[in-house]
Design a protein around this motif. Structure first.
Motif, short mmCIF file in Angstrom:
data_model
loop_
_atom_site.label_atom_id
_atom_site.label_comp_id
_atom_site.label_asym_id
_atom_site.label_seq_id
_atom_site.Cartn_x
_atom_site.Cartn_y
_atom_site.Cartn_z
N VAL A 139 45.07 39.22 40.91
CA VAL A 139 45.35 40.58 40.40
C VAL A 139 46.45 40.46 39.34
O VAL A 139 47.54 39.97 39.63
N TYR A 140 46.14 40.90 38.16
CA TYR A 140 47.04 40.71 37.02
C TYR A 140 47.45 42.02 36.34
O TYR A 140 48.39 42.03 35.56
N SER A 141 46.72 43.11 36.59
CA SER A 141 47.00 44.34 35.85
C SER A 141 48.36 44.92 36.24
O SER A 141 48.96 45.69 35.51
N SER A 142 48.85 44.53 37.42
CA SER A 142 50.19 44.91 37.87
C SER A 142 50.62 43.90 38.93
O SER A 142 49.80 43.09 39.37
N GLY A 143 51.87 43.95 39.30
CA GLY A 143 52.34 43.06 40.37
C GLY A 143 52.83 41.71 39.88
O GLY A 143 52.91 41.47 38.67
N TRP A 171 39.25 46.37 34.46
CA TRP A 171 39.52 45.17 35.26
C TRP A 171 38.55 45.08 36.45
O TRP A 171 38.27 46.08 37.09
N ILE A 172 38.11 43.86 36.72
CA ILE A 172 37.43 43.56 37.98
C ILE A 172 38.29 42.43 38.56
O ILE A 172 38.07 41.25 38.28
N GLU A 173 39.30 42.78 39.29
CA GLU A 173 40.28 41.74 39.66
C GLU A 173 40.42 41.61 41.18
O GLU A 173 40.02 42.49 41.94
N GLY A 174 40.96 40.47 41.57
CA GLY A 174 41.13 40.20 42.99
C GLY A 174 39.84 39.74 43.66
O GLY A 174 39.71 39.86 44.88
N VAL A 175 38.92 39.20 42.88
CA VAL A 175 37.63 38.81 43.46
C VAL A 175 37.75 37.54 44.33
O VAL A 175 36.81 37.19 45.04
N ALA A 176 38.92 36.89 44.28
CA ALA A 176 39.12 35.73 45.15
C ALA A 176 39.56 36.14 46.54
O ALA A 176 39.68 35.31 47.44
#
Ligand SMILES: Cc1cc2nc3c(=O)[nH]c(=O)nc-3n(C[C@H](O)[C@H](O)[C@H](O)COP(=O)(O)O)c2cc1C
Length: 200
Positions: A139-143, A171-176
């Motif tokens: 997750v890169y859009s925040s944090g 974003w399509i994030e945190g897919v891991a």
């Protein structure tokens, strides 16, 4: 009817989330669609011939130099013809896929897509809208991981440098983080893409 340029770049083929969502968005924008898949049709990296040719004034270019710029000319023409550019990008080693970087290198041409004026660099490709669809394991859009996001800021800088400043990211994030997180990220991205298409 609007002209839509879709750039897809994930090395994961049909499994790619960014390709899936970007393709759907580009289709839903319901215009004349041109697709450039730089993953399955890899572009040649820029080299000495390209650099020398691009910094030789057009009138002085040899036939060989003109041919070294042919692909770049074609890619720039695609960008110039587009009203909306949809870019699907996979986060690869914290940055954009190498093939997407090559596309950026080939469309960034002094005197053609940007120039240096008295007040500094000026982008020459104006009046375009860009939509970025970015898929990432983390997750890169925040944090805390946002400092490692060398994809979205780079792409925005590159596009802005040639004059494309109206840029929005899906974003399509945190897919891991497992199937549930992936499903959530995907459905949020699809929803955002559908809203963008509806509003267009
Ligand atoms: C070679 C490779 C490198 C990757 N590097 C990163 C990375 O640096 N950070 C990250 O969050 N995810 C990374 N991932 C995970 C991808 O970002 C994730 O699978 C994402 O879904 C890829 O986009 P796509 O679904 O459009 O192919 C990597 C995946 C691969 C295959």
């Amino acid at each position: 009817m609007k002209n839509i340029l879709l750039i897809t770049s994930s090395p994961r083929g049909e499994a790619s989330y960014s390709t899936q969502v970007a393709t759907r968005l580009a289709q839903d924008l319901d215009g004349n669609l041109v697709v450039r898949d730089v993953a399955s049709h890899a572009l040649p990296s820029i080299g000495e011939a390209f650099v020398h040719a691009s910094y030789t004034p057009e009138a002085n270019r040899t036939a060989e130099q003109k041919s070294a710029l042919e692909l770049s000319d074609t890619l720039i023409a695609e960008v110039k013809a587009a009203d909306v550019i949809v870019i699907g990008a996979a986060m690869i080693n914290f940055g954009m896929p190498a093939n997407l970087k090559t596309w950026v290198d080939l469309i960034s041409r002094s005197g053609v897509t940007f120039k240096y004026g008295e007040s500094g660099p000026e982008g020459l490709i104006t009046g375009k809208i860009a939509k970025l669809v970015i898929a990432a394991g983390g997750v890169y859009s925040s944090g805390p991981m946002s400092a490692m996001n060398h994809l979205e800021p780079a792409l925005r800088t590159n596009l802005g440098f040639i004059g494309i400043t109206d840029v929005e990211t899906i974003w399509i994030e945190g897919v891991a983080y497992g199937p549930e997180a992936t499903e959530q990220a995907l459905s949020a991205a699809k929803e955002k893409a559908a809203k963008i298409a509806l509003a267009a």
